[in-house]
Write a protein that holds these residues in place. Structure first.
Motif, PDB file in Angstrom:
ATOM      1  N   LEU A  98       0.821  -1.210   0.000  1.00 34.79           N
ATOM      2  CA  LEU A  98       0.000   0.000   0.000  1.00 34.79           C
ATOM      3  C   LEU A  98       0.854   1.259   0.000  1.00 34.79           C
ATOM      4  N   GLN A  99       2.015   1.206   0.656  1.00 41.39           N
ATOM      5  CA  GLN A  99       2.895   2.387   0.702  1.00 41.39           C
ATOM      6  C   GLN A  99       3.375   2.764  -0.696  1.00 41.39           C
ATOM      7  N   ALA A 100       3.712   1.764  -1.510  1.00 36.43           N
ATOM      8  CA  ALA A 100       4.154   2.034  -2.881  1.00 36.43           C
ATOM      9  C   ALA A 100       3.016   2.598  -3.719  1.00 36.43           C
ATOM     10  N   VAL A 101       1.806   2.076  -3.504  1.00 38.87           N
ATOM     11  CA  VAL A 101       0.635   2.594  -4.213  1.00 38.87           C
ATOM     12  C   VAL A 101       0.388   4.047  -3.816  1.00 38.87           C
ATOM     13  N   GLN A 102       0.471   4.345  -2.504  1.00 35.26           N
ATOM     14  CA  GLN A 102       0.268   5.711  -2.021  1.00 35.26           C
ATOM     15  C   GLN A 102       1.291   6.668  -2.618  1.00 35.26           C
ATOM     16  N   GLN A 103       2.527   6.227  -2.711  1.00 31.61           N
ATOM     17  CA  GLN A 103       3.572   7.076  -3.281  1.00 31.61           C
ATOM     18  C   GLN A 103       3.286   7.382  -4.752  1.00 31.61           C
ATOM     19  N   LEU A 104       2.854   6.361  -5.499  1.00 30.57           N
ATOM     20  CA  LEU A 104       2.506   6.579  -6.901  1.00 30.57           C
ATOM     21  C   LEU A 104       1.360   7.572  -7.019  1.00 30.57           C
ATOM     22  N   VAL A 105       0.335   7.414  -6.180  1.00 26.99           N
ATOM     23  CA  VAL A 105      -0.815   8.321  -6.198  1.00 26.99           C
ATOM     24  C   VAL A 105      -0.366   9.750  -5.894  1.00 26.99           C
ATOM     25  N   ASN A 106       0.523   9.914  -4.920  1.00 32.51           N
ATOM     26  CA  ASN A 106       1.023  11.253  -4.561  1.00 32.51           C
ATOM     27  C   ASN A 106       1.757  11.899  -5.734  1.00 32.51           C
ATOM     28  N   TYR A 107       2.646  11.140  -6.363  1.00 29.67           N
ATOM     29  CA  TYR A 107       3.438  11.677  -7.467  1.00 29.67           C
ATOM     30  C   TYR A 107       2.555  12.023  -8.670  1.00 29.67           C
ATOM     31  N   VAL A 108       1.617  11.144  -8.972  1.00 31.25           N
ATOM     32  CA  VAL A 108       0.742  11.397 -10.121  1.00 31.25           C
ATOM     33  C   VAL A 108      -0.124  12.625  -9.859  1.00 31.25           C
ATOM     34  N   ALA A 109      -0.672  12.740  -8.655  1.00 32.31           N
ATOM     35  CA  ALA A 109      -1.529  13.892  -8.321  1.00 32.31           C
ATOM     36  C   ALA A 109      -0.741  15.196  -8.446  1.00 32.31           C
ATOM     37  N   GLY A 110       0.481  15.213  -7.907  1.00 34.36           N
ATOM     38  CA  GLY A 110       1.274  16.433  -7.960  1.00 34.36           C
ATOM     39  C   GLY A 110       1.712  16.799  -9.364  1.00 34.36           C
ATOM     40  N   THR A 111       2.140  15.798 -10.126  1.00 33.72           N
ATOM     41  CA  THR A 111       2.611  16.057 -11.493  1.00 33.72           C
ATOM     42  C   THR A 111       1.464  16.456 -12.401  1.00 33.72           C
ATOM     43  N   LEU A 112       0.378  15.688 -12.356  1.00 35.55           N
ATOM     44  CA  LEU A 112      -0.794  15.996 -13.182  1.00 35.55           C
ATOM     45  C   LEU A 112      -1.358  17.362 -12.844  1.00 35.55           C
ATOM     46  N   GLY A 113      -1.497  17.657 -11.534  1.00 37.64           N
ATOM     47  CA  GLY A 113      -2.052  18.940 -11.120  1.00 37.64           C
ATOM     48  C   GLY A 113      -1.205  20.114 -11.574  1.00 37.64           C
ATOM     49  N   SER A 114       0.114  19.992 -11.467  1.00 36.49           N
ATOM     50  CA  SER A 114       1.005  21.082 -11.867  1.00 36.49           C
ATOM     51  C   SER A 114       0.926  21.355 -13.364  1.00 36.49           C
ATOM     52  N   VAL A 115       0.935  20.286 -14.155  1.00 40.38           N
ATOM     53  CA  VAL A 115       0.854  20.450 -15.612  1.00 40.38           C
ATOM     54  C   VAL A 115      -0.475  21.090 -16.003  1.00 40.38           C
ATOM     55  N   LEU A 116      -1.554  20.651 -15.375  1.00 41.97           N
ATOM     56  CA  LEU A 116      -2.876  21.168 -15.723  1.00 41.97           C
ATOM     57  C   LEU A 116      -3.051  22.630 -15.314  1.00 41.97           C
ATOM     58  N   ILE A 117      -2.453  23.013 -14.199  1.00 41.74           N
ATOM     59  CA  ILE A 117      -2.514  24.429 -13.786  1.00 41.74           C
ATOM     60  C   ILE A 117      -1.839  25.299 -14.833  1.00 41.74           C
ATOM     61  N   ALA A 118      -0.678  24.876 -15.312  1.00 41.59           N
ATOM     62  CA  ALA A 118       0.037  25.650 -16.338  1.00 41.59           C
ATOM     63  C   ALA A 118      -0.791  25.742 -17.620  1.00 41.59           C
ATOM     64  N   ILE A 119      -1.383  24.621 -18.041  1.00 44.38           N
ATOM     65  CA  ILE A 119      -2.211  24.615 -19.255  1.00 44.38           C
ATOM     66  C   ILE A 119      -3.415  25.530 -19.089  1.00 44.38           C
ATOM     67  N   THR A 120      -4.033  25.509 -17.908  1.00 42.66           N
ATOM     68  CA  THR A 120      -5.226  26.318 -17.661  1.00 42.66           C
ATOM     69  C   THR A 120      -4.909  27.799 -17.725  1.00 42.66           C
ATOM     70  N   VAL A 121      -3.812  28.207 -17.099  1.00 44.16           N
ATOM     71  CA  VAL A 121      -3.422  29.623 -17.128  1.00 44.16           C
ATOM     72  C   VAL A 121      -3.190  30.089 -18.563  1.00 44.16           C
ATOM     73  N   LEU A 122      -2.457  29.300 -19.330  1.00 38.67           N
ATOM     74  CA  LEU A 122      -2.192  29.660 -20.730  1.00 38.67           C
ATOM     75  C   LEU A 122      -3.487  29.744 -21.533  1.00 38.67           C
ATOM     76  N   ALA A 123      -4.400  28.803 -21.306  1.00 43.04           N
ATOM     77  CA  ALA A 123      -5.652  28.769 -22.074  1.00 43.04           C
ATOM     78  C   ALA A 123      -6.542  29.958 -21.750  1.00 43.04           C
ATOM     79  N   VAL A 124      -6.588  30.339 -20.481  1.00 40.10           N
ATOM     80  CA  VAL A 124      -7.422  31.489 -20.095  1.00 40.10           C
ATOM     81  C   VAL A 124      -6.890  32.763 -20.757  1.00 40.10           C
TER      82      VAL A 124
END
Length: 521
Positions: free
Chosen positions: A88-114
């Motif tokens: 479960l710890q490895a799964v949690q780590q993957l979830v943390n990394y994906v959430a942070g990476t995906l969220g950061s990329v999407l924030i940048a895309i959203t700002v540019l699109a607006v």
């Protein structure tokens, strides 16, 4: 428990899970139709409605491309592998990394699109830019409000993918209900407060994104997988997901790209064309979402685990089962949409601002979409057969061929048939896409036909013919439907639906199909 008993239990579980997702999605789609009824009543097929549909379609298209499409198809197999082979710890780590990476990329895309909203609007609706300055400016203004929905709904889809991987299908399937509730409330209660009133719909989209994300977080917490977003671009799991996701961006969402191309070309046609395609597409999306996407959603974690376990026989049997379910449900749905095009549109949308002509024009494109419905549903299921094996390149190649064919069909058919030609081109390219996906699975030996396919197809064919004859016999002419009151329309439609379903089911039973056939591939 013996191996056959285990497999029967798993098959029954797939059917049960598909039913759960289907019921929740049905609730969402029914509310979605209610939303469209309200929008049609308030805004019809006007220029402001066209502008909103473009402003909503751009982030919605990207949502399906990134969130429901490429991301989920790349993320779920990797997460399923982590769940099967790690703690479960490895799964949690993957979830943390994906959430942070995906969220950061999407924030940048959203700002540019607006910031670049006018440019995006000109790109996706060039006809507005060249021909109607007021409609173009309104669409660009609303896009600035609606685009952040991509960020919010993508994170919601991320949470839903985690829940689906742990067989918690009901919550992600219910979540879209909140979007429809938000838009209905915005149209009714907020539109009088805005000038122009259609701006209320754009804010309704934004509100829905926030509510949908917050709704899923407690369920992640119950799994002890509430993400702690962490930048993890170099994490091996994130790298694998990105490697799978980049080609899947195109492969899994060819249908959506084709529909978007329809909107681009429709922006050059007469006012109302975008709305006619929207209303007809919404009706075609009902069975696609309730059944096609539900089945594909349920089998993806199962296929991913079977591939990880190297269980090729069970992998093939699951695909066979999924395709049979698609044909069992998709073909009668397509027949019903084709035969009942005008009565359905009249019953649902012919109120307020939507005119008799709008109904007639939307009915023609609905029939064209109906012809491709089974192909749309098969694409969802067959593409899953590739993504569950972490093969994203093959669907991309097939998707490119289908997209090129779609554009050729568009250019050939838009002249003589206008918006109907666009819908027909999408249906034709969908069959090409589904056919090539099926051929690839068969050629690679991943899919082996189960026994009894020809008999099942014959049974379904007889049942569909009987259903169509019954509906045509009972159905009144479109002119009479236009004169009916609301309750008369609802009553007549209910009679037709119940009669059609009853005849279809009865003929299937008489032809020899039993409940056990729904459980086994």
């Amino acid at each position: 428990m013996s191996e056959p008993q285990k497999e029967e239990k798993k098959s029954a579980g797939l059917l049960r899970s598909s039913a759960v997702v289907g019921v929740m999605t049905m609730l969402s789609r029914v509310l979605g139709l209610t939303r469209d009824v309200v929008v049609a009543n308030y805004f019809g097929a006007s220029g402001s409605a066209d502008a909103f549909f473009v402003a909503f379609k751009i982030p919605n298209f990207l949502r399906r491309l990134f969130a429901e499409g490429a991301f989920s198809q790349a993320f779920v197999p990797v997460l399923s592998e982590y769940r099967t082979q790690r703690d479960l710890q490895a799964v949690q780590q993957l979830v943390n990394y994906v959430a942070g990476t995906l969220g950061s990329v999407l924030i940048a895309i959203t700002v540019l699109a607006v910031v670049a909203a006018p440019m995006l609007t000109a790109m996706f609706a060039p006809g507005f830019y060249l021909g109607d300055e007021g409609k173009f400016e309104l669409a660009a203004e609303m896009l600035r409000i609606t685009f952040p929905y991509l960020l919010l709904i993508s994170l919601t889809a991320f949470a839903g993918a985690v829940l689906n991987s742990y067989e918690r299908f009901a919550v992600p399937a219910f979540t879209p209900v909140l979007l429809n509730v938000s838009l209905i409330g915005s149209a009714i209660f907020l539109s009088p407060l805005f000038d122009p009133p259609v701006l209320a719909l754009a804010w309704g989209v934004m509100i829905a994104g926030v509510v949908q994300l917050i709704f899923q977080l407690p369920f992640l917490a119950r799994l002890h997988l509430l993400p702690k977003p962490t930048w993890g671009w170099r994490d091996p799991g994130v790298q694998r997901i990105m490697k799978l996701m980049i080609p899947a961006l195109f492969g899994v969402s060819v249908t959506q790209i084709n529909l978007l191309l329809d909107t681009v070309l429709a922006s050059f046609l007469q006012t109302g064309s975008v709305s006619w395609l929207y209303y007809s597409d919404r009706l075609a999306e009902l069975p696609l979402g309730v059944f096609g996407i539900a089945i594909a959603t349920v089998i993806l974690p199962s296929l991913s685990r079977k591939h990880a376990e190297k269980s090729s026989e069970h992998f093939s049997s699951t695909l066979n089962w999924a395709m049979q379910m698609v044909l069992l449900i998709g073909v009668p749905a397509a027949v019903a949409l084709f035969v009942l095009a005008e009565p359905m549109l009249i019953t649902l949308f012919h109120y307020g601002a939507l005119t008799d002509r709008d109904v007639a024009m939307a009915a023609m494109s609905l029939r064209a979409y109906a012809c491709g419905l089974v192909a749309f549903m098969l694409i969802k299921v067959l593409a899953t057969g590739y993504f569950s094996r972490q093969d994203t390149k093959t669907p991309v190649k097939i998707g490119i061929q289908a997209a090129v064919a779609n554009m050729v069909f568009n250019l050939l058919l838009i002249g003589p048939f206008a918006h109907v030609g666009l819908a027909a081109a999408t249906a034709m390219s969908a069959f090409l896409n589904a056919g090539l996906l099926l051929y690839g699975l068969r050629k690679s030996g991943v899919l082996i036909w189960a026994q009894g396919w020809l008999v099942q197809i014959f049974r379904m064919l007889v049942a569909n013919i009987a259903m169509a004859v019954c509906i045509v016999f009972l159905m009144e002419q479109a002119e009479l439907w236009l004169e009916m009151s609301v309750w008369q329309r609802i009553t007549e439609m209910a009679i037709l639906v119940v009669a059609g379903v009853s005849v279809y089911g009865a003929v299937l039973v008489l032809a020899g199909i039993r409940p056990r056939h729904l459980k086994h591939a």
